[in-house]
Design an enzyme around this catalytic site. Structure first.
Site, PDB file in Angstrom:
ATOM      1  N   ARG A   1     -11.606  -3.143   8.241  1.00 53.98           N
ATOM      2  CA  ARG A   1     -10.253  -3.718   8.150  1.00 53.98           C
ATOM      3  C   ARG A   1      -9.988  -4.660   9.319  1.00 53.98           C
ATOM      4  NH1 ARG A   1      -8.289   0.630   7.230  1.00 53.98           N
ATOM      5  NH2 ARG A   1      -8.477   0.401   4.968  1.00 53.98           N
TER       6      ARG A   1
ATOM      7  N   LYS B   1     -10.890   1.128  16.930  1.00 54.09           N
ATOM      8  CA  LYS B   1     -11.158   1.071  15.480  1.00 54.09           C
ATOM      9  C   LYS B   1     -10.924  -0.356  14.967  1.00 54.09           C
ATOM     10  CE  LYS B   1     -10.423   2.920  10.907  1.00 54.09           C
ATOM     11  NZ  LYS B   1      -9.644   3.713   9.966  1.00 54.09           N
TER      12      LYS B   1
ATOM     13  N   PHE C   1      -7.927   8.147   9.460  1.00 53.62           N
ATOM     14  CA  PHE C   1      -7.565   8.772   8.175  1.00 53.62           C
ATOM     15  C   PHE C   1      -8.792   8.753   7.267  1.00 53.62           C
ATOM     16  CE2 PHE C   1      -7.373   5.063   5.343  1.00 53.62           C
ATOM     17  CZ  PHE C   1      -7.345   4.020   6.252  1.00 53.62           C
ATOM     18  N   GLY C   2      -8.634   9.305   6.084  1.00 57.11           N
ATOM     19  CA  GLY C   2      -9.676   9.232   5.058  1.00 57.11           C
ATOM     20  C   GLY C   2     -11.018   9.772   5.529  1.00 57.11           C
TER      21      GLY C   2
ATOM     22  N   THR D   1       0.835  -1.202   0.000  1.00 58.05           N
ATOM     23  CA  THR D   1       0.000   0.000   0.000  1.00 58.05           C
ATOM     24  C   THR D   1       0.868   1.250   0.000  1.00 58.05           C
ATOM     25  OG1 THR D   1      -1.746   1.230   1.141  1.00 58.05           O
ATOM     26  CG2 THR D   1      -0.221   0.029   2.544  1.00 58.05           C
TER      27      THR D   1
ATOM     28  N   ASP E   1     -12.843   8.785   7.957  1.00 60.19           N
ATOM     29  CA  ASP E   1     -13.143   8.461   9.364  1.00 60.19           C
ATOM     30  C   ASP E   1     -13.942   9.544  10.105  1.00 60.19           C
ATOM     31  OD1 ASP E   1     -12.081   5.957   9.258  1.00 60.19           O
ATOM     32  OD2 ASP E   1     -10.202   6.452  10.265  1.00 60.19           O
TER      33      ASP E   1
ATOM     34  N   ASP F   1      -7.764  -3.468  -0.494  1.00 60.46           N
ATOM     35  CA  ASP F   1      -8.531  -2.519  -1.298  1.00 60.46           C
ATOM     36  C   ASP F   1      -9.816  -2.251  -0.533  1.00 60.46           C
ATOM     37  OD1 ASP F   1      -8.371  -1.014  -3.852  1.00 60.46           O
ATOM     38  OD2 ASP F   1     -10.388  -1.821  -4.046  1.00 60.46           O
ATOM     39  N   SER F   2     -10.080  -0.983  -0.308  1.00 62.08           N
ATOM     40  CA  SER F   2     -11.190  -0.656   0.584  1.00 62.08           C
ATOM     41  C   SER F   2     -11.900   0.597   0.114  1.00 62.08           C
ATOM     42  CB  SER F   2     -10.659  -0.475   2.004  1.00 62.08           C
ATOM     43  OG  SER F   2      -9.486   0.326   1.995  1.00 62.08           O
TER      44      SER F   2
ATOM     45  N   LYS G   1      -3.576   3.361   6.085  1.00 63.82           N
ATOM     46  CA  LYS G   1      -3.764   1.904   5.989  1.00 63.82           C
ATOM     47  C   LYS G   1      -2.537   1.165   6.486  1.00 63.82           C
ATOM     48  CE  LYS G   1      -6.200   1.154   1.666  1.00 63.82           C
ATOM     49  NZ  LYS G   1      -5.970   0.540   0.344  1.00 63.82           N
TER      50      LYS G   1
HETATM   51  P1  ITT Z   1      -3.354   1.743  -1.811  1.00 65.89           P
HETATM   52  O1  ITT Z   1      -4.137   1.356  -3.041  1.00 65.89           O
HETATM   53  O2  ITT Z   1      -1.944   2.130  -2.127  1.00 65.89           O
HETATM   54  O3  ITT Z   1      -3.464   0.737  -0.716  1.00 65.89           O
HETATM   55  P2  ITT Z   1      -5.363   3.834  -1.614  1.00 65.89           P
HETATM   56  O4  ITT Z   1      -5.638   4.916  -0.625  1.00 65.89           O
HETATM   57  O5  ITT Z   1      -5.325   4.217  -3.074  1.00 65.89           O
HETATM   58  O6  ITT Z   1      -3.998   3.114  -1.196  1.00 65.89           O
HETATM   59  P3  ITT Z   1      -7.748   2.257  -2.046  1.00 65.89           P
HETATM   60  O7  ITT Z   1      -7.710   2.351  -3.527  1.00 65.89           O
HETATM   61  O8  ITT Z   1      -8.100   0.943  -1.417  1.00 65.89           O
HETATM   62  O9  ITT Z   1      -6.370   2.668  -1.386  1.00 65.89           O
HETATM   63  O10 ITT Z   1      -8.742   3.384  -1.516  1.00 65.89           O
HETATM   64  C1  ITT Z   1      -9.276   3.312  -0.266  1.00 65.89           C
HETATM   65  C2  ITT Z   1      -9.818   4.662   0.124  1.00 65.89           C
HETATM   66  O11 ITT Z   1     -10.992   4.457   0.910  1.00 65.89           O
HETATM   67  C3  ITT Z   1      -8.828   5.393   1.028  1.00 65.89           C
HETATM   68  O12 ITT Z   1      -7.964   6.235   0.284  1.00 65.89           O
HETATM   69  C4  ITT Z   1      -9.754   6.166   1.958  1.00 65.89           C
HETATM   70  O13 ITT Z   1     -10.157   7.368   1.337  1.00 65.89           O
HETATM   71  C5  ITT Z   1     -10.957   5.234   2.065  1.00 65.89           C
HETATM   72  N1  ITT Z   1     -10.811   4.352   3.241  1.00 65.89           N
HETATM   73  C6  ITT Z   1     -10.483   3.019   3.256  1.00 65.89           C
HETATM   74  N2  ITT Z   1     -10.401   2.560   4.505  1.00 65.89           N
HETATM   75  C7  ITT Z   1     -10.665   3.604   5.311  1.00 65.89           C
HETATM   76  C8  ITT Z   1     -10.707   3.764   6.699  1.00 65.89           C
HETATM   77  O14 ITT Z   1     -10.421   2.776   7.537  1.00 65.89           O
HETATM   78  N3  ITT Z   1     -11.017   4.972   7.170  1.00 65.89           N
HETATM   79  C9  ITT Z   1     -11.282   5.998   6.345  1.00 65.89           C
HETATM   80  N4  ITT Z   1     -11.235   5.953   5.021  1.00 65.89           N
HETATM   81  C10 ITT Z   1     -10.932   4.746   4.494  1.00 65.89           C
END
Ligand code: ITT
Length: 193
Positions: A175, A169, A146-147, A8, A149, A67-68, A13
């Site tokens: 996750r 969390k 992050f993101g 990642t 949250d 992937d999330s 993450k």
């Molecule tokens: P990698 O592919 O390099 O792992 P990425 O951020 O591009 O990083 P994804 O394509 O899986 O990963 O996108 C997941 C997005 O979903 C991430 O950037 C966050 O915006 C959101 N996300 C996933 N899990 C989260 C969490 O636990 N809390 C908050 N936002 C989350």
């Protein structure tokens, strides 16, 4: 000791994955910044497999990928697979979701997390999917995580994901669910290799 690349580029993450994998006797490596995999899959699981497999093959090491994303019911599952690409920063992504939800009574949503572990030849050894249901707030709350949250609220806890400690969390998140599901198989694999 098994060397595994955490595939990642997302620091939020990465921190969680490192913590959840901490119980295993693994040497964790971080994916090189310049190794970027195109997320061309049509599901979270496809993208997790793709990232794990391509990173494993490129480095000749075991690799684990996540992937999330966030699926909002009233937005027909958006931002979904495009969660990372929904805008240019976490704040802009949050603002976009809140804007699109303005005036909508249904605030239900879920976080989804697919995890895949690939062998050095790129074949998939293990995979799983974790889901956490919740609700979208109207304003961000908390500064942890992050993101998305700060706008994801867990009714059972009365707090947003950004108001939880890392341990809380893990106990509730998509996750955390995914890693708990995977853990028995990871431990078995650890013994067999
Ligand atoms: P990698 O592919 O390099 O792992 P990425 O951020 O591009 O990083 P994804 O394509 O899986 O990963 O996108 C997941 C997005 O979903 C991430 O950037 C966050 O915006 C959101 N996300 C996933 N899990 C989260 C969490 O636990 N809390 C908050 N936002 C989350």
């Amino acid at each position: 000791m098994l060397t595994v690349v955490v595939a990642t580029g997302n620091p939020g993450k990465l921190k969680e994955m490192q913590a959840y994998l901490g119980d295993l006797d693994w040497a964790l490596q971080i994916k090189p910044d310049d190794l970027d995999i195109d997320e061309t899959g049509t599901t979270f699981l496809e993208n997790a497999r793709l990232k794990a497999s391509e990173v494993a093959k490129a480095l000749g090491q075991w690799a684990i990928a996540d992937d999330s994303g966030l699926e909002v019911d009233a937005l027909d599952g958006a931002p979904g697979l495009y969660s990372a690409r929904y805008a240019d920063s976490d704040q802009a992504r949050i603002e976009r979701v809140l804007r699109e939800l303005e005036g909508k009574a249904n605030r239900r949503a879920q976080f989804v997390c697919a995890i895949a572990l690939a062998r050095p030849d790129g074949t998939i050894a293990l995979e799983t999917l974790g889901i956490c249901r919740g609700e979208m707030l109207t304003d961000p709350r908390g500064d942890g995580g992050f993101g998305y949250d700060p706008i994801f609220y867990v009714p059972d806890l009365g707090r947003s994901f950004a108001e939880l400690s890392p341990t809380e969390k893990e106990a509730h998140s998509h996750r955390g669910v995914a890693f708990r599901q995977l853990m028995p198989a990871l431990k078995t694999l650890n013994r067999e290799i």
